[in-house]
Design a protein around this motif. Structure first.
Motif, PDB file in Angstrom:
ATOM      1  N   PRO A 199       5.482   0.321  -2.444  1.00 29.43           N
ATOM      2  CA  PRO A 199       5.269  -0.721  -1.432  1.00 29.43           C
ATOM      3  C   PRO A 199       6.565  -1.266  -0.846  1.00 29.43           C
ATOM      4  O   PRO A 199       6.553  -1.830   0.244  1.00 29.43           O
ATOM      5  CB  PRO A 199       4.515  -1.809  -2.206  1.00 29.43           C
ATOM      6  CG  PRO A 199       4.922  -1.622  -3.625  1.00 29.43           C
ATOM      7  CD  PRO A 199       5.093  -0.142  -3.795  1.00 29.43           C
ATOM      8  N   ALA A 200       7.708  -1.111  -1.565  1.00 28.58           N
ATOM      9  CA  ALA A 200       8.969  -1.685  -1.072  1.00 28.58           C
ATOM     10  C   ALA A 200       9.730  -0.739  -0.143  1.00 28.58           C
ATOM     11  O   ALA A 200      10.725  -1.136   0.460  1.00 28.58           O
ATOM     12  CB  ALA A 200       9.856  -2.077  -2.249  1.00 28.58           C
ATOM     13  N   GLY A 201       9.242   0.507  -0.030  1.00 27.86           N
ATOM     14  CA  GLY A 201       9.950   1.507   0.785  1.00 27.86           C
ATOM     15  C   GLY A 201      10.178   1.007   2.205  1.00 27.86           C
ATOM     16  O   GLY A 201       9.237   0.605   2.883  1.00 27.86           O
ATOM     17  N   ASN A 226     -13.543   2.277  -4.281  1.00 18.28           N
ATOM     18  CA  ASN A 226     -13.766   0.949  -3.718  1.00 18.28           C
ATOM     19  C   ASN A 226     -14.879   0.222  -4.472  1.00 18.28           C
ATOM     20  O   ASN A 226     -14.750  -0.936  -4.854  1.00 18.28           O
ATOM     21  CB  ASN A 226     -14.092   1.108  -2.223  1.00 18.28           C
ATOM     22  CG  ASN A 226     -13.984  -0.202  -1.487  1.00 18.28           C
ATOM     23  OD1 ASN A 226     -14.524  -1.197  -1.941  1.00 18.28           O
ATOM     24  ND2 ASN A 226     -13.310  -0.206  -0.352  1.00 18.28           N
ATOM     25  N   ARG A 227     -15.969   0.935  -4.706  1.00 18.50           N
ATOM     26  CA  ARG A 227     -17.114   0.345  -5.400  1.00 18.50           C
ATOM     27  C   ARG A 227     -16.752  -0.070  -6.827  1.00 18.50           C
ATOM     28  O   ARG A 227     -17.270  -1.051  -7.355  1.00 18.50           O
ATOM     29  CB  ARG A 227     -18.268   1.350  -5.412  1.00 18.50           C
ATOM     30  CG  ARG A 227     -19.567   0.792  -5.950  1.00 18.50           C
ATOM     31  CD  ARG A 227     -20.725   1.724  -5.685  1.00 18.50           C
ATOM     32  NE  ARG A 227     -20.531   3.089  -6.153  1.00 18.50           N
ATOM     33  CZ  ARG A 227     -20.592   3.467  -7.428  1.00 18.50           C
ATOM     34  NH1 ARG A 227     -20.828   2.585  -8.371  1.00 18.50           N
ATOM     35  NH2 ARG A 227     -20.405   4.725  -7.756  1.00 18.50           N
ATOM     36  N   LEU A 228     -15.823   0.684  -7.432  1.00 22.90           N
ATOM     37  CA  LEU A 228     -15.420   0.366  -8.801  1.00 22.90           C
ATOM     38  C   LEU A 228     -14.325  -0.698  -8.856  1.00 22.90           C
ATOM     39  O   LEU A 228     -13.847  -1.068  -9.930  1.00 22.90           O
ATOM     40  CB  LEU A 228     -14.928   1.639  -9.506  1.00 22.90           C
ATOM     41  CG  LEU A 228     -16.013   2.675  -9.797  1.00 22.90           C
ATOM     42  CD1 LEU A 228     -15.390   3.988 -10.253  1.00 22.90           C
ATOM     43  CD2 LEU A 228     -16.979   2.151 -10.855  1.00 22.90           C
ATOM     44  N   GLY A 229     -13.903  -1.165  -7.676  1.00 20.81           N
ATOM     45  CA  GLY A 229     -12.900  -2.228  -7.640  1.00 20.81           C
ATOM     46  C   GLY A 229     -11.478  -1.730  -7.784  1.00 20.81           C
ATOM     47  O   GLY A 229     -10.598  -2.432  -8.274  1.00 20.81           O
ATOM     48  N   ILE A 230     -11.247  -0.485  -7.337  1.00 16.97           N
ATOM     49  CA  ILE A 230      -9.889   0.071  -7.402  1.00 16.97           C
ATOM     50  C   ILE A 230      -9.408   0.311  -5.970  1.00 16.97           C
ATOM     51  O   ILE A 230     -10.091   0.981  -5.184  1.00 16.97           O
ATOM     52  CB  ILE A 230      -9.874   1.400  -8.191  1.00 16.97           C
ATOM     53  CG1 ILE A 230     -10.399   1.156  -9.610  1.00 16.97           C
ATOM     54  CG2 ILE A 230      -8.481   2.011  -8.217  1.00 16.97           C
ATOM     55  CD1 ILE A 230     -10.612   2.414 -10.426  1.00 16.97           C
ATOM     56  N   ALA A 231      -8.259  -0.263  -5.621  1.00 10.52           N
ATOM     57  CA  ALA A 231      -7.723  -0.068  -4.271  1.00 10.52           C
ATOM     58  C   ALA A 231      -6.300   0.455  -4.359  1.00 10.52           C
ATOM     59  O   ALA A 231      -5.558   0.111  -5.276  1.00 10.52           O
ATOM     60  CB  ALA A 231      -7.734  -1.385  -3.503  1.00 10.52           C
ATOM     61  N   ARG A 232      -5.943   1.280  -3.401  1.00  6.97           N
ATOM     62  CA  ARG A 232      -4.629   1.910  -3.415  1.00  6.97           C
ATOM     63  C   ARG A 232      -3.954   1.768  -2.055  1.00  6.97           C
ATOM     64  O   ARG A 232      -4.609   1.949  -1.031  1.00  6.97           O
ATOM     65  CB  ARG A 232      -4.825   3.397  -3.729  1.00  6.97           C
ATOM     66  CG  ARG A 232      -3.580   4.201  -3.570  1.00  6.97           C
ATOM     67  CD  ARG A 232      -3.849   5.683  -3.649  1.00  6.97           C
ATOM     68  NE  ARG A 232      -2.573   6.360  -3.540  1.00  6.97           N
ATOM     69  CZ  ARG A 232      -2.342   7.591  -3.939  1.00  6.97           C
ATOM     70  NH1 ARG A 232      -3.303   8.309  -4.448  1.00  6.97           N
ATOM     71  NH2 ARG A 232      -1.145   8.124  -3.809  1.00  6.97           N
ATOM     72  N   THR A 233      -2.660   1.439  -2.067  1.00  9.93           N
ATOM     73  CA  THR A 233      -1.913   1.518  -0.808  1.00  9.93           C
ATOM     74  C   THR A 233      -1.276   2.899  -0.734  1.00  9.93           C
ATOM     75  O   THR A 233      -1.070   3.554  -1.748  1.00  9.93           O
ATOM     76  CB  THR A 233      -0.793   0.464  -0.720  1.00  9.93           C
ATOM     77  OG1 THR A 233       0.155   0.703  -1.767  1.00  9.93           O
ATOM     78  CG2 THR A 233      -1.340  -0.949  -0.834  1.00  9.93           C
ATOM     79  N   ILE A 249       5.867  -5.221   9.143  1.00 11.29           N
ATOM     80  CA  ILE A 249       4.564  -5.857   9.389  1.00 11.29           C
ATOM     81  C   ILE A 249       3.448  -4.887   9.004  1.00 11.29           C
ATOM     82  O   ILE A 249       2.450  -5.261   8.367  1.00 11.29           O
ATOM     83  CB  ILE A 249       4.418  -6.248  10.885  1.00 11.29           C
ATOM     84  CG1 ILE A 249       5.528  -7.205  11.319  1.00 11.29           C
ATOM     85  CG2 ILE A 249       3.027  -6.826  11.168  1.00 11.29           C
ATOM     86  CD1 ILE A 249       5.436  -8.572  10.714  1.00 11.29           C
ATOM     87  N   ARG A 250       3.640  -3.630   9.346  1.00 11.71           N
ATOM     88  CA  ARG A 250       2.605  -2.635   9.017  1.00 11.71           C
ATOM     89  C   ARG A 250       2.470  -2.449   7.505  1.00 11.71           C
ATOM     90  O   ARG A 250       1.378  -2.191   6.987  1.00 11.71           O
ATOM     91  CB  ARG A 250       2.923  -1.310   9.716  1.00 11.71           C
ATOM     92  CG  ARG A 250       2.879  -1.453  11.234  1.00 11.71           C
ATOM     93  CD  ARG A 250       3.237  -0.185  11.938  1.00 11.71           C
ATOM     94  NE  ARG A 250       2.253   0.853  11.706  1.00 11.71           N
ATOM     95  CZ  ARG A 250       2.398   2.102  12.124  1.00 11.71           C
ATOM     96  NH1 ARG A 250       3.467   2.469  12.777  1.00 11.71           N
ATOM     97  NH2 ARG A 250       1.461   2.991  11.880  1.00 11.71           N
ATOM     98  N   LYS A 251       3.589  -2.573   6.797  1.00 12.21           N
ATOM     99  CA  LYS A 251       3.505  -2.494   5.328  1.00 12.21           C
ATOM    100  C   LYS A 251       2.668  -3.665   4.793  1.00 12.21           C
ATOM    101  O   LYS A 251       1.880  -3.508   3.868  1.00 12.21           O
ATOM    102  CB  LYS A 251       4.914  -2.565   4.695  1.00 12.21           C
ATOM    103  CG  LYS A 251       5.760  -1.331   4.860  1.00 12.21           C
ATOM    104  CD  LYS A 251       5.330  -0.186   3.975  1.00 12.21           C
ATOM    105  CE  LYS A 251       6.015  -0.137   2.650  1.00 12.21           C
ATOM    106  NZ  LYS A 251       5.806   1.179   1.970  1.00 12.21           N
ATOM    107  N   ARG A 252       2.845  -4.827   5.405  1.00 10.37           N
ATOM    108  CA  ARG A 252       2.052  -5.993   4.967  1.00 10.37           C
ATOM    109  C   ARG A 252       0.573  -5.772   5.292  1.00 10.37           C
ATOM    110  O   ARG A 252      -0.301  -6.160   4.522  1.00 10.37           O
ATOM    111  CB  ARG A 252       2.552  -7.267   5.656  1.00 10.37           C
ATOM    112  CG  ARG A 252       3.879  -7.761   5.116  1.00 10.37           C
ATOM    113  CD  ARG A 252       4.199  -9.106   5.727  1.00 10.37           C
ATOM    114  NE  ARG A 252       5.491  -9.610   5.313  1.00 10.37           N
ATOM    115  CZ  ARG A 252       5.730 -10.877   4.958  1.00 10.37           C
ATOM    116  NH1 ARG A 252       4.750 -11.761   4.979  1.00 10.37           N
ATOM    117  NH2 ARG A 252       6.924 -11.270   4.613  1.00 10.37           N
ATOM    118  N   VAL A 253       0.313  -5.149   6.450  1.00 11.16           N
ATOM    119  CA  VAL A 253      -1.084  -4.857   6.832  1.00 11.16           C
ATOM    120  C   VAL A 253      -1.694  -3.883   5.813  1.00 11.16           C
ATOM    121  O   VAL A 253      -2.854  -4.038   5.397  1.00 11.16           O
ATOM    122  CB  VAL A 253      -1.156  -4.286   8.269  1.00 11.16           C
ATOM    123  CG1 VAL A 253      -2.559  -3.791   8.591  1.00 11.16           C
ATOM    124  CG2 VAL A 253      -0.700  -5.335   9.289  1.00 11.16           C
TER     125      VAL A 253
END
Ligand SMILES: Nc1ncnc2c1ncn2[C@@H]1O[C@H](COP(=O)(O)OP(=O)(O)OP(=O)(O)O)[C@@H](O)[C@H]1O
Length: 261
Positions: free
Chosen positions: A189-191, A81-88, A167-171
């Motif tokens: 993300p499209a699953g 997070n601190r390095l600016g990397i986010a993952r779903t 909706i939860r995928k969008r969240v």
């Protein structure tokens, strides 16, 4: 597409991962240039999620190197997070006891503003209290903005468990976007989404304004949004190229037909 002269924000070199006797990644190299959308595809079990897990520091490779901004980097999950990397996450993975807004704030929380850094040296309790309240307000604003961007701000005060899957995928996307990442890693993300949702997702990815690394099974989505695609099969890189090059590559067709047989 050539990425020879582009600054590589993230790069993997000769990455190998073994789980006991199974080689999940076998000498995989990948360049993720700044601002590009790079896809990773391959049949089930090809090693796509393992590649993500290596970048997130969840899995330690047996061999290979990762560089971030041209410097050798050993990923640690708590530093992303601190390095600016986010993952779903592949599923929706939200905390059931927290509201949608609170869940998304968890994503926003590690984001540090310049003002926060500037005030880091301040020792007074009052100042610290003010900073904490400011941080919370900022994370709430970032979370609401991300929810709005994902078209789900109306659900901010609902519990995620009761909401439809789409909706939860969008969240989940909003949670990743709330930290304003410079590298956004999207794991399938499209699953479970319908065609209309997938079209919306494609627009969101294209307009994300960040570097994106996308693992996805949905070919139309991958082909429509990615600048470059890496194809894995049984942990081995079998093709790397633009969507047009990948579509025309016989090895890729064979890998998918083999998997379907
Ligand atoms: N923690 C683990 N321990 C042992 N084997 C693992 C582990 N994680 C993954 N594997 C194995 O490594 C291989 C690659 O798995 P991975 O989940 O990376 O594939 P994938 O391409 O993401 O598959 P899918 O499309 O089904 O999600 C598979 O054979 C899988 O069973």
């Amino acid at each position: 597409m050539s990425t020879e002269n582009t600054a590589h924000e993230l790069a993997l070199d000769h990455m190998t991962v073994r789980f006991g006797g199974l080689t999940a990644l076998d000498d995989v190299s990948l360049r993720v240039p700044s601002g590009r959308i790079v896809g990773v595809i391959g049949p089930n079990g090809a090693g796509k999620t393992t590649l993500f897990n290596v970048i997130c520091g969840f899995v330690t490779p047996a061999a290979g190197e990762i560089t971030l901004d041209g410097r050798a980097w050993r990923p640690r999950p708590h530093q992303l997070n601190r390095l600016g990397i986010a993952r779903t996450l592949q599923g929706v993975g939200q905390f059931g006891g927290l509201t949608v807004l609170e869940n998304v704030q968890v994503g926003a929380r590690g984001h540090r503003s310049t003002g926060e850094r500037a005030g880091r040296e301040e020792k007074s309790r009052e100042r610290k209290g003010r900073e904490k309240r400011g941080r919370e307000k900022q994370s709430e604003m970032d979370a609401l903005e991300a929810l709005e961007r994902c078209g789900v701000a109306d659900y901010a005060h609902r519990l995620p468990g009761a909401l439809p899957y789409a909706i939860r995928k969008r969240v989940e996307l909003a949670r990743a976007l709330a930290s304003r990442p410079r590298i956004l890693m999207l794991d399938e993300p499209a699953g479970g989404l319908d065609p209309e949702e997938i079209r919306w997702l494609a627009e969101l990815i294209k307009g994300a304004g960040t570097t994106v690394l996308l693992v996805e099974h949905h070919m139309d989505l991958v082909m429509s949004v990615c600048d470059e695609i890496l194809v894995l099969d049984f942990g081995k890189p079998i093709a790397l190229g633009t969507p047009a090059e990948i579509s025309a590559d016989d090895k890729v067709t064979e890998a998918y037909l083999g998997a379907a047989a």
